[in-house]
Motif scaffolding. Structure first.
Motif, PDB file in Angstrom:
ATOM      1  N   GLN A   1     -22.332 -19.354  12.171  1.00 25.83           N
ATOM      2  CA  GLN A   1     -21.833 -19.072  10.824  1.00 25.83           C
ATOM      3  C   GLN A   1     -21.607 -17.572  10.636  1.00 25.83           C
ATOM      4  O   GLN A   1     -20.598 -17.154  10.047  1.00 25.83           O
ATOM      5  CB  GLN A   1     -22.815 -19.609   9.786  1.00 25.83           C
ATOM      6  CG  GLN A   1     -22.885 -21.125   9.745  1.00 25.83           C
ATOM      7  CD  GLN A   1     -24.086 -21.641   8.971  1.00 25.83           C
ATOM      8  OE1 GLN A   1     -24.962 -20.868   8.566  1.00 25.83           O
ATOM      9  NE2 GLN A   1     -24.150 -22.946   8.772  1.00 25.83           N
ATOM     10  N   LEU A   2     -22.533 -16.758  11.147  1.00 23.04           N
ATOM     11  CA  LEU A   2     -22.378 -15.302  11.050  1.00 23.04           C
ATOM     12  C   LEU A   2     -21.199 -14.824  11.895  1.00 23.04           C
ATOM     13  O   LEU A   2     -20.480 -13.901  11.498  1.00 23.04           O
ATOM     14  CB  LEU A   2     -23.667 -14.612  11.499  1.00 23.04           C
ATOM     15  CG  LEU A   2     -24.863 -14.765  10.561  1.00 23.04           C
ATOM     16  CD1 LEU A   2     -26.130 -14.196  11.207  1.00 23.04           C
ATOM     17  CD2 LEU A   2     -24.599 -14.061   9.230  1.00 23.04           C
ATOM     18  N   ALA A   3     -20.994 -15.450  13.042  1.00 22.88           N
ATOM     19  CA  ALA A   3     -19.841 -15.083  13.877  1.00 22.88           C
ATOM     20  C   ALA A   3     -18.540 -15.358  13.137  1.00 22.88           C
ATOM     21  O   ALA A   3     -17.597 -14.560  13.188  1.00 22.88           O
ATOM     22  CB  ALA A   3     -19.886 -15.856  15.194  1.00 22.88           C
ATOM     23  N   MET A   4     -18.481 -16.477  12.416  1.00 23.08           N
ATOM     24  CA  MET A   4     -17.287 -16.784  11.623  1.00 23.08           C
ATOM     25  C   MET A   4     -17.119 -15.800  10.473  1.00 23.08           C
ATOM     26  O   MET A   4     -15.990 -15.434  10.108  1.00 23.08           O
ATOM     27  CB  MET A   4     -17.356 -18.208  11.091  1.00 23.08           C
ATOM     28  CG  MET A   4     -16.982 -19.271  12.102  1.00 23.08           C
ATOM     29  SD  MET A   4     -15.261 -19.173  12.681  1.00 23.08           S
ATOM     30  CE  MET A   4     -14.353 -19.516  11.182  1.00 23.08           C
ATOM     31  N   GLU A   5     -18.212 -15.350   9.885  1.00 25.31           N
ATOM     32  CA  GLU A   5     -18.121 -14.345   8.822  1.00 25.31           C
ATOM     33  C   GLU A   5     -17.496 -13.060   9.354  1.00 25.31           C
ATOM     34  O   GLU A   5     -16.657 -12.439   8.687  1.00 25.31           O
ATOM     35  CB  GLU A   5     -19.504 -14.067   8.243  1.00 25.31           C
ATOM     36  CG  GLU A   5     -20.065 -15.197   7.400  1.00 25.31           C
ATOM     37  CD  GLU A   5     -21.437 -14.864   6.829  1.00 25.31           C
ATOM     38  OE1 GLU A   5     -21.832 -13.666   6.866  1.00 25.31           O
ATOM     39  OE2 GLU A   5     -22.125 -15.786   6.359  1.00 25.31           O
ATOM     40  N   ARG A   6     -17.899 -12.664  10.556  1.00 27.41           N
ATOM     41  CA  ARG A   6     -17.312 -11.454  11.151  1.00 27.41           C
ATOM     42  C   ARG A   6     -15.829 -11.653  11.442  1.00 27.41           C
ATOM     43  O   ARG A   6     -15.009 -10.742  11.227  1.00 27.41           O
ATOM     44  CB  ARG A   6     -18.072 -11.078  12.427  1.00 27.41           C
ATOM     45  CG  ARG A   6     -19.484 -10.560  12.178  1.00 27.41           C
ATOM     46  CD  ARG A   6     -20.079  -9.951  13.433  1.00 27.41           C
ATOM     47  NE  ARG A   6     -20.300 -10.953  14.465  1.00 27.41           N
ATOM     48  CZ  ARG A   6     -21.414 -11.668  14.590  1.00 27.41           C
ATOM     49  NH1 ARG A   6     -22.412 -11.477  13.730  1.00 27.41           N
ATOM     50  NH2 ARG A   6     -21.553 -12.531  15.561  1.00 27.41           N
ATOM     51  N   LEU A   7     -15.477 -12.826  11.933  1.00 26.06           N
ATOM     52  CA  LEU A   7     -14.069 -13.105  12.206  1.00 26.06           C
ATOM     53  C   LEU A   7     -13.249 -13.123  10.922  1.00 26.06           C
ATOM     54  O   LEU A   7     -12.097 -12.677  10.900  1.00 26.06           O
ATOM     55  CB  LEU A   7     -13.934 -14.444  12.935  1.00 26.06           C
ATOM     56  CG  LEU A   7     -14.374 -14.451  14.403  1.00 26.06           C
ATOM     57  CD1 LEU A   7     -14.381 -15.860  14.954  1.00 26.06           C
ATOM     58  CD2 LEU A   7     -13.475 -13.554  15.230  1.00 26.06           C
ATOM     59  N   ARG A   8     -13.837 -13.636   9.829  1.00 21.16           N
ATOM     60  CA  ARG A   8     -13.120 -13.616   8.545  1.00 21.16           C
ATOM     61  C   ARG A   8     -12.791 -12.187   8.145  1.00 21.16           C
ATOM     62  O   ARG A   8     -11.692 -11.900   7.667  1.00 21.16           O
ATOM     63  CB  ARG A   8     -13.969 -14.273   7.452  1.00 21.16           C
ATOM     64  CG  ARG A   8     -14.034 -15.778   7.544  1.00 21.16           C
ATOM     65  CD  ARG A   8     -14.384 -16.408   6.205  1.00 21.16           C
ATOM     66  NE  ARG A   8     -15.689 -16.012   5.711  1.00 21.16           N
ATOM     67  CZ  ARG A   8     -16.808 -16.675   5.941  1.00 21.16           C
ATOM     68  NH1 ARG A   8     -16.791 -17.758   6.699  1.00 21.16           N
ATOM     69  NH2 ARG A   8     -17.952 -16.259   5.437  1.00 21.16           N
ATOM     70  N   ALA A   9     -13.755 -11.290   8.339  1.00 23.52           N
ATOM     71  CA  ALA A   9     -13.530  -9.887   7.979  1.00 23.52           C
ATOM     72  C   ALA A   9     -12.511  -9.234   8.913  1.00 23.52           C
ATOM     73  O   ALA A   9     -11.611  -8.511   8.470  1.00 23.52           O
ATOM     74  CB  ALA A   9     -14.857  -9.124   8.015  1.00 23.52           C
ATOM     75  N   ASN A  10     -12.642  -9.499  10.220  1.00 21.12           N
ATOM     76  CA  ASN A  10     -11.775  -8.840  11.194  1.00 21.12           C
ATOM     77  C   ASN A  10     -10.343  -9.361  11.174  1.00 21.12           C
ATOM     78  O   ASN A  10      -9.395  -8.612  11.431  1.00 21.12           O
ATOM     79  CB  ASN A  10     -12.347  -9.006  12.601  1.00 21.12           C
ATOM     80  CG  ASN A  10     -13.678  -8.297  12.785  1.00 21.12           C
ATOM     81  OD1 ASN A  10     -13.996  -7.373  12.035  1.00 21.12           O
ATOM     82  ND2 ASN A  10     -14.467  -8.724  13.757  1.00 21.12           N
ATOM     83  N   LEU A  11     -10.185 -10.656  10.882  1.00 17.81           N
ATOM     84  CA  LEU A  11      -8.859 -11.279  10.947  1.00 17.81           C
ATOM     85  C   LEU A  11      -8.237 -11.513   9.581  1.00 17.81           C
ATOM     86  O   LEU A  11      -7.122 -12.015   9.483  1.00 17.81           O
ATOM     87  CB  LEU A  11      -8.952 -12.621  11.688  1.00 17.81           C
ATOM     88  CG  LEU A  11      -9.465 -12.564  13.135  1.00 17.81           C
ATOM     89  CD1 LEU A  11      -9.624 -13.971  13.699  1.00 17.81           C
ATOM     90  CD2 LEU A  11      -8.527 -11.739  14.005  1.00 17.81           C
ATOM     91  N   GLY A  12      -8.964 -11.154   8.516  1.00 20.45           N
ATOM     92  CA  GLY A  12      -8.429 -11.362   7.173  1.00 20.45           C
ATOM     93  C   GLY A  12      -8.307 -12.819   6.805  1.00 20.45           C
ATOM     94  O   GLY A  12      -7.356 -13.219   6.121  1.00 20.45           O
ATOM     95  N   LEU A  13      -9.269 -13.632   7.236  1.00 19.66           N
ATOM     96  CA  LEU A  13      -9.236 -15.066   6.953  1.00 19.66           C
ATOM     97  C   LEU A  13      -9.809 -15.341   5.564  1.00 19.66           C
ATOM     98  O   LEU A  13     -10.600 -14.560   5.037  1.00 19.66           O
ATOM     99  CB  LEU A  13     -10.057 -15.825   8.007  1.00 19.66           C
ATOM    100  CG  LEU A  13      -9.596 -15.662   9.455  1.00 19.66           C
ATOM    101  CD1 LEU A  13     -10.565 -16.355  10.389  1.00 19.66           C
ATOM    102  CD2 LEU A  13      -8.193 -16.219   9.638  1.00 19.66           C
ATOM    103  N   PRO A  14      -9.461 -16.470   4.963  1.00 17.03           N
ATOM    104  CA  PRO A  14      -9.976 -16.809   3.629  1.00 17.03           C
ATOM    105  C   PRO A  14     -11.458 -17.187   3.687  1.00 17.03           C
ATOM    106  O   PRO A  14     -11.975 -17.520   4.763  1.00 17.03           O
ATOM    107  CB  PRO A  14      -9.117 -18.009   3.212  1.00 17.03           C
ATOM    108  CG  PRO A  14      -8.697 -18.624   4.501  1.00 17.03           C
ATOM    109  CD  PRO A  14      -8.506 -17.484   5.454  1.00 17.03           C
ATOM    110  N   PRO A  15     -12.148 -17.175   2.540  1.00 19.44           N
ATOM    111  CA  PRO A  15     -13.571 -17.550   2.506  1.00 19.44           C
ATOM    112  C   PRO A  15     -13.827 -18.974   2.975  1.00 19.44           C
ATOM    113  O   PRO A  15     -14.942 -19.308   3.365  1.00 19.44           O
ATOM    114  CB  PRO A  15     -13.948 -17.387   1.027  1.00 19.44           C
ATOM    115  CG  PRO A  15     -12.925 -16.465   0.461  1.00 19.44           C
ATOM    116  CD  PRO A  15     -11.674 -16.722   1.214  1.00 19.44           C
ATOM    117  N   THR A  16     -12.801 -19.820   2.938  1.00 16.36           N
ATOM    118  CA  THR A  16     -12.968 -21.216   3.366  1.00 16.36           C
ATOM    119  C   THR A  16     -12.979 -21.362   4.890  1.00 16.36           C
ATOM    120  O   THR A  16     -13.189 -22.468   5.391  1.00 16.36           O
ATOM    121  CB  THR A  16     -11.832 -22.081   2.803  1.00 16.36           C
ATOM    122  OG1 THR A  16     -10.565 -21.518   3.185  1.00 16.36           O
ATOM    123  CG2 THR A  16     -11.915 -22.140   1.278  1.00 16.36           C
ATOM    124  N   ALA A  17     -12.775 -20.262   5.616  1.00 15.23           N
ATOM    125  CA  ALA A  17     -12.759 -20.326   7.085  1.00 15.23           C
ATOM    126  C   ALA A  17     -14.198 -20.346   7.600  1.00 15.23           C
ATOM    127  O   ALA A  17     -14.778 -19.312   7.941  1.00 15.23           O
ATOM    128  CB  ALA A  17     -11.988 -19.143   7.656  1.00 15.23           C
TER     129      ALA A  17
END
Length: 323
Positions: free
Chosen positions: A250-266
């Motif tokens: 889950q934390l890895a996905m949070e970092r990817l959301r920040a790095n890739l500009g993904l929405p909070p639903t990612a």
């Protein structure tokens, strides 16, 4: 092997301020055992139901001024259940949680009646809270590809390789995060293993194809993992060598959301949604998707038709003779 849920009489499972009479304590433990062994309820479901009933009995004990017993449950009126749900609502409980709580109580009282311990159908007269209709929020094909290819393959360290392999299992095979992290080394989808047998919710088994890109990612992780991967132990390891926690992914996905500009639903589970939605968009049959996801009911899978409504309308426009 997952440990059984703690008994209602266990201090780890029951708050100290919630004493129960001996007859009620025995009945509740027997009910949990029934759910586990005869209804094949998942561990998470058992934990949630035990917690929900514990909260209700805590409310009831405060209301009565003494430890609840079976005779107290037999005398309950509908207004008591409604008062309990209202109190939960005031503390911030959402409709989905309240609906699950009511489901747990209904199942308990039905079981108590079937076992001829007590008969009280007051809880069946309580209306379930309305749950807002929602649909899965998958990533686009391009965004999902960004997630699973976020790291430069040749330079991956073992933790990045591990995370990439897990994320590919979620998106490329539609696994739940618990299913991916529950894999043992002997079950690793690497080499020539093109199909994996997965045990999902309620012990339901299904066969899931393993794409070459998934097998390669898992093999890469196993090759550079610094810990010995014994056949009967967890395939995916944490930084200190123990089984990998879902929170790390889950934390890895949070970092990817920040790095890739993904929405909070990612989220990790959104990758499973993306797997199903992209298969449907590519023309896969809904029944096939149901089998791949391990859904017990087709109605659960049909929610993806709402996500893919634009494609369905396009097919209709192209095929209907009056379009």
């Amino acid at each position: 092997m997952p440990s059984p849920p703690a008994s209602f009489g266990d201090s780890q499972e029951r708050a100290p301020e919630l004493p129960l009479s001996a007859d009620l304590d025995r009945a509740l433990n027997a009910w949990l055992s029934h759910l586990r062994h005869e209804r094949a309820a998942a561990d998470k479901t058992l934990e949630a139901y035990a917690r929900d009933v514990r909260q209700f009995l805590g409310f009831l004990g405060t209301h009565l001024g003494h430890a609840p017993c079976l005779a107290d449950l037999a005398r309950l009126e509908t207004k008591t259940f409604r008062s309990f749900l209202a109190s939960r609502r005031r503390t911030g409980a959402q409709s989905r949680s309240l609906a699950r709580t009511l489901s747990a109580l209904r199942q308990l009282f039905r079981w108590l009646e079937a076992e001829e311990l007590i008969k009280n159908r007051a809880v069946l007269q309580v209306a379930s809270p309305k749950i807002p209709h929602s649909v899965p929020k998958p990533l686009t094909v391009d965004r999902a590809a960004d997630v699973v290819h976020a790291g430069p393959g040749a330079e991956l360290d073992w933790i990045m390789a591990r995370d990439a392999a897990v994320l590919l299992l979620l998106y490329g095979a539609g696994l739940r995060i618990a299913e991916a992290l529950g894999l043992k080394t002997k079950d690793a989808p690497s080499g020539d293993r093109e199909v994996l047998r997965i045990k999902g919710k309620g012990g339901k088994e299904r066969l899931v194809p393993m794409l070459p890109v998934i097998r390669d990612a898992v093999a890469r992780y196993m090759e550079i993992c610094p810990y010995p991967l014994e056949a009967e132990e967890a395939l995916f390891r944490g930084a200190k060598g123990g089984p990998l926690s879902p929170r790390i992914i889950q934390l890895a996905m949070e970092r990817l959301r920040a790095n890739l500009g993904l929405p909070p639903t990612a989220t990790p589970h959104a990758l499973r949604h993306s797997f199903a939605t992209h298969l449907l968009s590519a023309g896969a049959d809904l029944r096939q998707i149901q089998e791949l996801l391990g859904h017990a009911s087709l109605s659960t899978t049909q929610v993806y038709t709402e996500v893919d409504r634009d494609r369905l309308l396009a097919v209709y426009d192209a095929a209907h003779p009056r379009s």
